[in-house]
Design a protein around this motif. Structure first.
Motif, PDB file in Angstrom:
ATOM      1  N   THR A  91      10.382 -66.197 -12.762  1.00  0.00           N
ATOM      2  CA  THR A  91       9.587 -65.703 -13.889  1.00  0.00           C
ATOM      3  C   THR A  91       9.171 -64.247 -13.727  1.00  0.00           C
ATOM      4  O   THR A  91       8.448 -63.720 -14.561  1.00  0.00           O
ATOM      5  N   SER A  92       9.628 -63.585 -12.674  1.00  0.00           N
ATOM      6  CA  SER A  92       9.290 -62.172 -12.483  1.00  0.00           C
ATOM      7  C   SER A  92      10.362 -61.504 -11.636  1.00  0.00           C
ATOM      8  O   SER A  92      11.123 -62.172 -10.926  1.00  0.00           O
ATOM      9  N   GLY A  93      10.432 -60.189 -11.733  1.00  0.00           N
ATOM     10  CA  GLY A  93      11.284 -59.396 -10.868  1.00  0.00           C
ATOM     11  C   GLY A  93      12.741 -59.801 -10.871  1.00  0.00           C
ATOM     12  O   GLY A  93      13.346 -60.082 -11.914  1.00  0.00           O
ATOM     13  N   ILE A  94      13.309 -59.864  -9.679  1.00  0.00           N
ATOM     14  CA  ILE A  94      14.723 -60.172  -9.513  1.00  0.00           C
ATOM     15  C   ILE A  94      15.044 -61.575 -10.005  1.00  0.00           C
ATOM     16  O   ILE A  94      16.072 -61.804 -10.655  1.00  0.00           O
ATOM     17  N   GLY A  95      14.179 -62.539  -9.721  1.00  0.00           N
ATOM     18  CA  GLY A  95      14.431 -63.915 -10.160  1.00  0.00           C
ATOM     19  C   GLY A  95      14.520 -64.023 -11.668  1.00  0.00           C
ATOM     20  O   GLY A  95      15.392 -64.715 -12.206  1.00  0.00           O
ATOM     21  N   ARG A  96      13.653 -63.324 -12.379  1.00  0.00           N
ATOM     22  CA  ARG A  96      13.678 -63.367 -13.842  1.00  0.00           C
ATOM     23  C   ARG A  96      14.952 -62.717 -14.382  1.00  0.00           C
ATOM     24  O   ARG A  96      15.565 -63.228 -15.328  1.00  0.00           O
ATOM     25  N   ALA A  97      15.352 -61.609 -13.785  1.00  0.00           N
ATOM     26  CA  ALA A  97      16.581 -60.952 -14.230  1.00  0.00           C
ATOM     27  C   ALA A  97      17.784 -61.874 -14.062  1.00  0.00           C
ATOM     28  O   ALA A  97      18.654 -61.949 -14.937  1.00  0.00           O
ATOM     29  N   ILE A  98      17.830 -62.607 -12.948  1.00  0.00           N
ATOM     30  CA  ILE A  98      18.938 -63.529 -12.715  1.00  0.00           C
ATOM     31  C   ILE A  98      18.877 -64.691 -13.700  1.00  0.00           C
ATOM     32  O   ILE A  98      19.897 -65.113 -14.256  1.00  0.00           O
ATOM     33  N   ALA A  99      17.673 -65.222 -13.932  1.00  0.00           N
ATOM     34  CA  ALA A  99      17.525 -66.340 -14.870  1.00  0.00           C
ATOM     35  C   ALA A  99      18.025 -65.952 -16.256  1.00  0.00           C
ATOM     36  O   ALA A  99      18.791 -66.695 -16.889  1.00  0.00           O
ATOM     37  N   LEU A 100      17.632 -64.800 -16.740  1.00  0.00           N
ATOM     38  CA  LEU A 100      18.067 -64.364 -18.070  1.00  0.00           C
ATOM     39  C   LEU A 100      19.561 -64.020 -18.071  1.00  0.00           C
ATOM     40  O   LEU A 100      20.260 -64.280 -19.059  1.00  0.00           O
ATOM     41  N   GLY A 101      20.041 -63.472 -16.971  1.00  0.00           N
ATOM     42  CA  GLY A 101      21.470 -63.185 -16.872  1.00  0.00           C
ATOM     43  C   GLY A 101      22.308 -64.448 -16.911  1.00  0.00           C
ATOM     44  O   GLY A 101      23.371 -64.486 -17.552  1.00  0.00           O
ATOM     45  N   PHE A 102      21.836 -65.492 -16.245  1.00  0.00           N
ATOM     46  CA  PHE A 102      22.539 -66.781 -16.287  1.00  0.00           C
ATOM     47  C   PHE A 102      22.534 -67.350 -17.706  1.00  0.00           C
ATOM     48  O   PHE A 102      23.529 -67.929 -18.158  1.00  0.00           O
ATOM     49  N   ALA A 103      21.414 -67.230 -18.405  1.00  0.00           N
ATOM     50  CA  ALA A 103      21.342 -67.722 -19.779  1.00  0.00           C
ATOM     51  C   ALA A 103      22.323 -66.960 -20.674  1.00  0.00           C
ATOM     52  O   ALA A 103      23.010 -67.553 -21.511  1.00  0.00           O
ATOM     53  N   GLN A 104      22.407 -65.651 -20.485  1.00  0.00           N
ATOM     54  CA  GLN A 104      23.352 -64.855 -21.264  1.00  0.00           C
ATOM     55  C   GLN A 104      24.791 -65.246 -20.965  1.00  0.00           C
ATOM     56  O   GLN A 104      25.671 -65.111 -21.817  1.00  0.00           O
ATOM     57  N   ALA A 105      25.027 -65.759 -19.744  1.00  0.00           N
ATOM     58  CA  ALA A 105      26.373 -66.188 -19.353  1.00  0.00           C
ATOM     59  C   ALA A 105      26.676 -67.616 -19.789  1.00  0.00           C
ATOM     60  O   ALA A 105      27.756 -68.132 -19.492  1.00  0.00           O
ATOM     61  N   GLY A 106      25.733 -68.275 -20.473  1.00  0.00           N
ATOM     62  CA  GLY A 106      26.010 -69.583 -21.045  1.00  0.00           C
ATOM     63  C   GLY A 106      25.356 -70.766 -20.377  1.00  0.00           C
ATOM     64  O   GLY A 106      25.534 -71.904 -20.816  1.00  0.00           O
ATOM     65  N   ALA A 107      24.582 -70.536 -19.311  1.00  0.00           N
ATOM     66  CA  ALA A 107      23.945 -71.649 -18.613  1.00  0.00           C
ATOM     67  C   ALA A 107      22.647 -72.048 -19.297  1.00  0.00           C
ATOM     68  O   ALA A 107      21.972 -71.228 -19.923  1.00  0.00           O
ATOM     69  N   ASP A 108      22.283 -73.317 -19.163  1.00  0.00           N
ATOM     70  CA  ASP A 108      20.928 -73.748 -19.437  1.00  0.00           C
ATOM     71  C   ASP A 108      20.127 -73.473 -18.165  1.00  0.00           C
ATOM     72  O   ASP A 108      20.571 -73.816 -17.062  1.00  0.00           O
ATOM     73  N   VAL A 109      18.971 -72.834 -18.311  1.00  0.00           N
ATOM     74  CA  VAL A 109      18.262 -72.296 -17.145  1.00  0.00           C
ATOM     75  C   VAL A 109      16.809 -72.747 -17.142  1.00  0.00           C
ATOM     76  O   VAL A 109      16.106 -72.631 -18.155  1.00  0.00           O
ATOM     77  N   ILE A 110      16.360 -73.229 -15.986  1.00  0.00           N
ATOM     78  CA  ILE A 110      14.949 -73.527 -15.774  1.00  0.00           C
ATOM     79  C   ILE A 110      14.407 -72.472 -14.828  1.00  0.00           C
ATOM     80  O   ILE A 110      14.787 -72.422 -13.648  1.00  0.00           O
ATOM     81  N   ALA A 111      13.556 -71.590 -15.341  1.00  0.00           N
ATOM     82  CA  ALA A 111      12.908 -70.567 -14.530  1.00  0.00           C
ATOM     83  C   ALA A 111      11.524 -71.073 -14.158  1.00  0.00           C
ATOM     84  O   ALA A 111      10.674 -71.275 -15.026  1.00  0.00           O
ATOM     85  N   SER A 112      11.283 -71.271 -12.876  1.00  0.00           N
ATOM     86  CA  SER A 112      10.057 -71.923 -12.429  1.00  0.00           C
ATOM     87  C   SER A 112       9.288 -71.041 -11.457  1.00  0.00           C
ATOM     88  O   SER A 112       9.871 -70.279 -10.677  1.00  0.00           O
TER      89      SER A 112
END
Length: 252
Positions: free
Chosen positions: A14-35
């Motif tokens: 939900t912040s920093g590098i983890g958030r960037a990866i979570a949103l990047g995965f979503a843009q790549a088509g994954a369903d993502v749980i950011a916790s």
């Protein structure tokens, strides 16, 4: 390296590098749980994921609490049937002369950065082993390889994350659970904001051949490579994304 049809859990997402990866995965088509521990941050990041057209759930977790990680897994499986990708991005640091680091401080940093990563790997790794498929990406650091003054506990914790990554990769390879890590260079985040604006930050920039700090979005392609089903023979590796800092000697 698309992630269509896959489910990813990003702890510390939900912040920093983890958030960037979570949103990047979503843009790549994954369903993502950011916790993370923050209900507000989880809700905000979930809304950002949904705005990208992907599904998610709002579930907090704390890497120091195994039960909360088990709840995160159960909620994720209930919604998406299975978790294909785990990213461990939660971490803390504190600058302090090593001579004065208390055992309490040392143990707290180790508990979050190393044992917390182990807890998440155990909880989600068991699920992946049972399914005989999975991708785990841990967040290492430049300090996995080299020392930075007055952050000894953090350096030791990230060196341990590197060793943990290699050990799990060896043990879990027979189950097609691939375990790798990313070692970011200097990426401005809330965790290192004080360093970025300090003399140490300027020295880090000076020693980076690309003469700048990274942007968190520049880590997404590395994470996609390690998370994708297209990656089938890479495990136990620590992928450094640092603008050439580790490769550099004295170049200024």
């Amino acid at each position: 390296m698309g992630l269509n049809g896959l489910c990813a859990v990003v702890i510390g997402g939900t912040s920093g590098i983890g958030r960037a990866i979570a949103l990047g995965f979503a843009q790549a088509g994954a369903d993502v749980i950011a916790s993370s521990r923050s209900e507000e941050a989880v809700a905000e990041t979930a809304s950002a994921i949904e705005a990208l057209g992907r599904s998610t759930i709002r579930q907090t977790s704390d890497v120091s609490d195994r039960v909360s990680l088990e709840r995160l897994l159960s909620a994720s499986v209930a919604r998406f049937a299975g978790v294909d990708i785990l990213v461990n991005a939660a971490g803390i640091t504190k600058r302090e002369p090593t001579l004065y680091v208390s055992e309490e401080r040392w143990n707290h940093i180790m508990n979050i950065n190393v044992t917390g990563t182990l807890r998440a790997c155990q909880v989600f790794g068991k699920h992946m082993i049972e399914r005989r498929k999975g991708r785990i990406i841990n967040l290492a650091s430049l300090s996995t390889f080299v020392a930075f003054t007055e952050v000894t506990a953090y350096c030791c914790s990230k060196a341990a994350v590197g060793a943990l990554t290699r050990s799990l990769a060896v043990e879990w390879a027979p189950y097609d659970v691939l375990v790798n890590a990313i070692a970011p260079g200097v990426f401005p985040t809330a965790l290192n904001s004080k360093i970025i604006d300090s003399a140490r930050g300027q020295e880090l920039k000076l020693r980076t051949p690309m003469s700048r700090f990274g942007d968190a979005t520049e880590l997404v392609s590395a994470a996609l490579y390690l998370a994708s089903d297209a990656t089938t023979f890479t495990t136990g590796q620590i992928l450094v994304v640092d603008g050439g800092l580790l490769a550099s000697g004295v170049n200024q």
